[in-house]
Design an enzyme around this catalytic site. Structure first.
Site, PDB file in Angstrom:
ATOM      1  N   ASN A 155      18.741 -36.131 -26.686  1.00 42.49           N
ATOM      2  CA  ASN A 155      19.492 -34.902 -26.925  1.00 42.49           C
ATOM      3  C   ASN A 155      18.511 -33.805 -27.340  1.00 42.49           C
ATOM      4  O   ASN A 155      17.294 -34.032 -27.406  1.00 42.49           O
ATOM      5  CB  ASN A 155      20.600 -35.112 -27.963  1.00 42.49           C
ATOM      6  CG  ASN A 155      20.059 -35.557 -29.318  1.00 42.49           C
ATOM      7  OD1 ASN A 155      18.967 -35.188 -29.729  1.00 42.49           O
ATOM      8  ND2 ASN A 155      20.844 -36.365 -30.032  1.00 42.49           N
ATOM      9  N   GLU A 158      16.335 -34.585 -30.458  1.00 42.83           N
ATOM     10  CA  GLU A 158      15.359 -35.644 -30.214  1.00 42.83           C
ATOM     11  C   GLU A 158      14.179 -35.153 -29.375  1.00 42.83           C
ATOM     12  O   GLU A 158      13.020 -35.494 -29.661  1.00 42.83           O
ATOM     13  CB  GLU A 158      16.049 -36.826 -29.528  1.00 42.83           C
ATOM     14  CG  GLU A 158      16.984 -37.582 -30.455  1.00 42.83           C
ATOM     15  CD  GLU A 158      17.971 -38.473 -29.731  1.00 42.83           C
ATOM     16  OE1 GLU A 158      18.599 -39.318 -30.395  1.00 42.83           O
ATOM     17  OE2 GLU A 158      18.144 -38.327 -28.498  1.00 42.83           O
ATOM     18  N   ASP A 217      26.913 -42.550 -25.980  1.00 40.62           N
ATOM     19  CA  ASP A 217      27.122 -43.895 -25.430  1.00 40.62           C
ATOM     20  C   ASP A 217      27.942 -43.825 -24.147  1.00 40.62           C
ATOM     21  O   ASP A 217      27.632 -44.487 -23.157  1.00 40.62           O
ATOM     22  CB  ASP A 217      27.855 -44.777 -26.450  1.00 40.62           C
ATOM     23  CG  ASP A 217      27.099 -44.932 -27.761  1.00 40.62           C
ATOM     24  OD1 ASP A 217      25.860 -44.886 -27.740  1.00 40.62           O
ATOM     25  OD2 ASP A 217      27.762 -45.102 -28.800  1.00 40.62           O
TER      26      ASP A 217
END
Length: 260
Positions: A155, A158, A217
């Site tokens: 993301n 990150e 996820d």
């Protein structure tokens, strides 16, 4: 489609209630509990989404107990409590042999790395020969493992941490070159950006972001599920699925009809 999921398996607990007053003991709200539920999180949530879509799945994870407890009042999250051990897990020879067999079996391997100790150097040594069919939901601390995989999906937070570059497209180019892989950056209401020699942006139909629990996820599960129809199509469908997830409270498991 045969998919192996490797990563940190979690249990998500939810406490649902209402807030009517502030505690006389401290400047905190009192939540009157009305219900308690739980679901799987992390690699378990990725697996559950894949199973819902009809994939043939296998899972490799450590036996650590990882719990995330979220307290909600009138639909708003008040606090999250984490119970976890993030030290590296240890594995037997039989564990690693089974992992290798599962890698050979799989069409694709999803590494759901939450940096909770499942993905270790020992595990990556087993995974590395199969890197051309590995897609990673990464954590910056394990960046050195991911070189040469098919794709990584950080993301925005990150990728900035992984490169030190605040411009997202520049950061994606830096990381793609450094790790010799496709980089797909999930960007919330801004959709997703793919760095594959060139930059490709994928907007979302809705820019409303409510509950983000489990959205990453769901995104990676749908991405891999749709890869047989091409990466471009898979990213669009993953965006669509993530939008569906953030519109729900708690963890939502995607269904085939959600992708129509």
């Amino acid at each position: 489609m045969k998919i192996l999921v490797v990563g940190d398996y979690m249990i998500d607990k939810y406490i649902w209630g209402d807030t009517e007053r502030v505690s006389p003991e401290a400047p905190v709200v009192i939540v009157k509990v009305k219900d308690k539920t739980q679901s799987v999180g992390g690699a378990g949530n990725v697996l559950k989404n894949l199973e819902s879509l009809g994939c043939d799945t296998r899972l490799f994870y450590s036996d650590k107990e990882i719990y995330k407890t979220r307290v909600f009042s009138k639909g708003q999250q008040v606090i999250r409590l984490d119970e976890e051990d993030t030290s590296d897990s240890s594995y037997t020879k039989q564990d690693l042999e089974a992992l290798k067999i599962n890698c050979e079996w799989a069409d694709w391997i999803i590494v759901s790395d939450y940096a909770k100790g499942t993905v270790t150097k020992t595990v990556w040594n087993v995974l590395n020969p199969f890197k051309s069919k590995i897609i990673v939901d990464p954590k910056p601390v394990n960046k050195q493992f991911y070189k040469g995989v098919y794709l990584i999906k950080p993301n925005e937070t990150e990728i900035v941490e992984m490169t030190g570059e605040s411009n997202i497209e520049k950061a994606g180019k830096i990381l793609s070159k450094e790790l010799n892989t496709k980089v797909l950056i999930t960007r919330g209401r801004r959709g997703a950006t793919l760095i594959d020699k060139k930059v490709f942006n994928y907007p979302v139909e809705s820019n409303e972001v409510g509950n983000v629990i489990g959205a990453g996820d769901t995104f990676i599960a749908v991405l891999v599920y749709c890869l047989d129809k091409g990466l471009d199509y898979a990213i669009k469908q993953a965006n669509k699925a993530a939008c569906k997830t953030v519109s729900k409270l708690g963890t939502y498991v995607i269904k085939r009809e959600d992708l129509i």
